[in-house]
Design a protein around this motif. Structure first.
Motif, mmCIF file in Angstrom:
data_model
loop_
_atom_site.group_PDB
_atom_site.id
_atom_site.type_symbol
_atom_site.label_atom_id
_atom_site.label_comp_id
_atom_site.label_asym_id
_atom_site.label_seq_id
_atom_site.Cartn_x
_atom_site.Cartn_y
_atom_site.Cartn_z
ATOM 1 N N VAL A 282 10.476 -7.380 -7.603
ATOM 2 C CA VAL A 282 9.833 -7.422 -6.294
ATOM 3 C C VAL A 282 8.412 -7.941 -6.481
ATOM 4 N N VAL A 283 8.000 -8.854 -5.613
ATOM 5 C CA VAL A 283 6.655 -9.428 -5.679
ATOM 6 C C VAL A 283 5.903 -9.065 -4.408
ATOM 7 N N ILE A 284 4.746 -8.427 -4.582
ATOM 8 C CA ILE A 284 3.813 -8.223 -3.478
ATOM 9 C C ILE A 284 2.724 -9.279 -3.636
ATOM 10 N N TYR A 285 2.825 -10.333 -2.864
ATOM 11 C CA TYR A 285 1.879 -11.453 -2.914
ATOM 12 C C TYR A 285 0.729 -11.073 -1.995
ATOM 13 N N LYS A 286 -0.337 -10.561 -2.600
ATOM 14 C CA LYS A 286 -1.395 -9.903 -1.836
ATOM 15 C C LYS A 286 -2.282 -10.897 -1.086
ATOM 16 N N GLY A 287 -3.019 -10.364 -0.145
ATOM 17 C CA GLY A 287 -3.953 -11.135 0.659
ATOM 18 C C GLY A 287 -4.005 -10.550 2.056
ATOM 19 N N ALA A 288 -4.818 -11.154 2.912
ATOM 20 C CA ALA A 288 -4.861 -10.694 4.297
ATOM 21 C C ALA A 288 -3.510 -10.843 4.966
ATOM 22 N N ASP A 289 -2.712 -11.801 4.482
ATOM 23 C CA ASP A 289 -1.344 -12.004 4.986
ATOM 24 C C ASP A 289 -0.350 -11.663 3.871
ATOM 25 N N THR A 290 -0.359 -10.417 3.435
ATOM 26 C CA THR A 290 0.496 -9.977 2.332
ATOM 27 C C THR A 290 1.971 -10.227 2.641
ATOM 28 N N VAL A 291 2.685 -10.744 1.636
ATOM 29 C CA VAL A 291 4.126 -10.980 1.734
ATOM 30 C C VAL A 291 4.806 -10.232 0.593
ATOM 31 N N ILE A 292 5.878 -9.510 0.925
ATOM 32 C CA ILE A 292 6.647 -8.756 -0.067
ATOM 33 C C ILE A 292 8.035 -9.375 -0.140
ATOM 34 N N ALA A 293 8.454 -9.760 -1.342
ATOM 35 C CA ALA A 293 9.741 -10.434 -1.504
ATOM 36 C C ALA A 293 10.561 -9.766 -2.592
ATOM 37 N N ALA A 294 11.870 -9.704 -2.371
ATOM 38 C CA ALA A 294 12.812 -9.150 -3.340
ATOM 39 C C ALA A 294 13.622 -10.280 -3.965
ATOM 40 N N PRO A 295 14.173 -10.076 -5.154
ATOM 41 C CA PRO A 295 14.987 -11.123 -5.783
ATOM 42 C C PRO A 295 16.208 -11.534 -4.977
ATOM 43 N N ASP A 296 16.694 -10.638 -4.118
ATOM 44 C CA ASP A 296 17.891 -10.959 -3.331
ATOM 45 C C ASP A 296 17.577 -11.711 -2.042
ATOM 46 N N GLY A 297 16.304 -12.075 -1.825
ATOM 47 C CA GLY A 297 15.933 -12.881 -0.661
ATOM 48 C C GLY A 297 15.329 -12.113 0.487
ATOM 49 N N ARG A 298 15.310 -10.809 0.444
ATOM 50 C CA ARG A 298 14.658 -10.041 1.505
ATOM 51 C C ARG A 298 13.148 -10.257 1.452
ATOM 52 N N VAL A 299 12.546 -10.386 2.623
ATOM 53 C CA VAL A 299 11.099 -10.628 2.700
ATOM 54 C C VAL A 299 10.526 -9.845 3.869
ATOM 55 N N VAL A 300 9.360 -9.257 3.652
ATOM 56 C CA VAL A 300 8.590 -8.622 4.719
ATOM 57 C C VAL A 300 7.198 -9.232 4.727
ATOM 58 N N ALA A 301 6.729 -9.576 5.922
ATOM 59 C CA ALA A 301 5.360 -10.053 6.103
ATOM 60 C C ALA A 301 4.545 -8.926 6.715
ATOM 61 N N ALA A 302 3.485 -8.523 6.026
ATOM 62 C CA ALA A 302 2.684 -7.380 6.471
ATOM 63 C C ALA A 302 1.420 -7.860 7.175
ATOM 64 N N TRP A 303 1.605 -8.591 8.261
ATOM 65 C CA TRP A 303 0.490 -9.087 9.060
ATOM 66 C C TRP A 303 0.441 -8.298 10.368
ATOM 67 N N PRO A 304 -0.742 -7.942 10.858
ATOM 68 C CA PRO A 304 -2.040 -8.156 10.224
ATOM 69 C C PRO A 304 -2.388 -7.021 9.280
ATOM 70 N N GLY A 305 -3.155 -7.355 8.241
ATOM 71 C CA GLY A 305 -3.672 -6.337 7.345
ATOM 72 C C GLY A 305 -5.029 -5.865 7.838
#
Length: 457
Positions: free
Chosen positions: A372-395
């Motif tokens: 799992v990758v938490i690609y940090k920033g004001a527009d954080t994106v969390i992605a799983a190896p199976d293709g699931r993605v969550v966008a955590a906007w706004p931070g």
């Protein structure tokens, strides 16, 4: 029409596929346009509050939505003017234009503004930046209230290009589903407040917004070890690991060990000599290991990361530990549950050469790493190896300060140590982190995030 938690996010291509699926199921594209236009009219009616409205229509289906909205607003008695950039170029837009019985001005430098300007020029179909002449024309409307239909014209709907729209929106009405541009910077900053019109589009929720964070109460049968035991490895800069350990305890872990630090931030945290790190890795009660905060690249880091990987324990890897672990993680192919928490610089170093939007890069990195990758920033994106993605906007912009990433790593450790899915743990940790930051607000420093219990259910 506020955006709900767990909202669907679709790329331009996925949106077109969803529209085609609607048509195949018996909901015509004309019906979808009518629903979209009605939603635009409702939003414009509220925003205009009885004042005049100018609707700018482009040649495509985004313009068609504008023609529908103009007709419905006029039917309510609103003072509506319609200015077209060009004649409709699609069958749907032509049909919508034919049902509008009012005048259509040409959009020129002489077009008079109105208190509310509805931007129905291009939407998500734009494949290149707006030309200089049109951009200059649109900038004349700056200072008026602007409602953008789907996305502000001049924004890349998929969020892969940094195109600056000449007419940023006060409100953007997303049609059917959110688009990457609504949750990724820099596009999201040009959208103003985003609302969502649910017009009947359905698709797999592979990419979605974050759910509301809830720090659930422990079960009646809980004890300190089954709530999750977290082992935090301190490096040469132990202050970072102290923040990590404190965050793990604050975010719900039942037991936290800080290995390699002289003292702990709380008496409830066990601080011990780092020579016991590998011994602790053999403790069956340890539910997650956190490595990387305050631990720069060195042979010692590589040894500790290798030992953590050999243990098979679920891992949270931050900062330099990410690049250190990647070769082994790739070889393991997801056999060890892991969460990686890179910021932009760390991501570029660990995953060079990835292109596309931040969502696309995060997905590719997660698949490559098997983690799992938490690609940090004001527009954080969390992605799983199976293709699931969550966008955590706004931070929270106040999270842009030293040490907050160490706090996030600790929260990830606590969520992961409970057992279950690493992706769900990462989403929960990011939600907890943002909620804490919002509760504190102005002047936040990282220590505030772990200072007292701010998050309420």
């Amino acid at each position: 029409m506020p955006v709900p938690a767990d909202a669907l996010i679709l790329t331009t291509a996925a949106m077109r596929a969803a529209e085609a699926a609607c048509a195949a199921s018996g909901i015509s594209l004309a019906e979808l346009m009518d629903r979209a236009g009605a939603a635009v009219a409702d939003t414009a009616w509220r925003m205009a509050a009885g004042g005049p409205v100018l609707i700018l229509c482009g040649p495509g289906n985004n313009g068609g939505d504008g023609y529908v909205a103009a007709r419905l607003l006029a039917g309510r008695g609103a003072e509506v003017r319609l200015a077209a950039l060009a004649e409709p170029a699609t069958d749907l837009a032509r049909a919508a234009r034919a049902r509008w019985d009012g005048p259509v001005e040409a959009l020129t430098p002489e077009t008079a503004p109105a208190p509310l300007v509805v931007d129905a020029l291009f939407g998500v179909g734009l494949t290149r930046p707006i030309g200089n002449d049109l951009a200059a024309l649109l900038r004349r409307f700056a200072g008026r209230r602007v409602l953008a239909v789907d996305v502000p014209s001049g924004v890349d709907g998929d969020g892969g290009h940094d195109w600056t729209p000449p007419l940023p929106a006060d409100v953007t009405l997303a049609l059917g589903a959110l688009k990457p541009a609504h949750v990724l910077l820099p596009a999201a900053a040009h959208c103003g407040r985003v609302l969502l019109a649910l017009i009947g589009i359905a698709a797999e929720r592979a990419v979605r917004t974050a759910t509301k964070p809830v720090l659930a109460a422990p079960a009646a049968t809980a004890h300190k070890f089954n709530r999750g035991m977290v082992l935090v490895r301190a490096g040469p800069m132990p202050g970072a690991a102290r923040l990590t350990a404190a965050a793990a305890l604050r975010s719900g872990a039942g037991y936290v060990v800080l290995s390699g630090a002289a003292d702990a931030p709380f008496d409830a945290i066990i601080a011990e000599d780092g020579t016991r790190f590998e011994e602790r890795l053999d403790d069956a009660r340890v539910g997650a290991v956190v490595a990387g905060p305050g631990y720069p690249v060195a042979d010692a880091l590589n040894r500790d990361v290798a030992a953590a990987l050999d243990s098979g324990k679920p891992l949270v890897l931050d900062a330099a530990a990410i690049a250190s672990a990647l070769p082994r993680l790739r070889a393991l192919g997801g056999a060890v549950p892991a969460i990686l928490t890179p910021h932009e610089g760390e991501f570029a170093k660990a995953f060079p050469g990835l292109g596309g939007s931040k969502i696309g890069r995060a997905k590719a990195a997660a698949a490559e790493a098997g983690a799992v990758v938490i690609y940090k920033g004001a527009d954080t994106v969390i992605a799983a190896p199976d293709g699931r993605v969550v966008a955590a906007w706004p931070g929270s912009p106040w999270l842009a300060t030293a040490g907050t990433g160490d706090v996030l790593a600790g929260a990830c450790g606590a969520m992961l140590a409970r057992g279950g899915d690493a992706f769900d743990a990462a989403v929960a940790a990011v939600g907890w982190h943002i909620a804490r930051a919002r509760a504190i607000g102005r002047g936040l420093v990282a220590d505030d995030l772990v200072a007292d219990d701010l998050l309420k259910d």
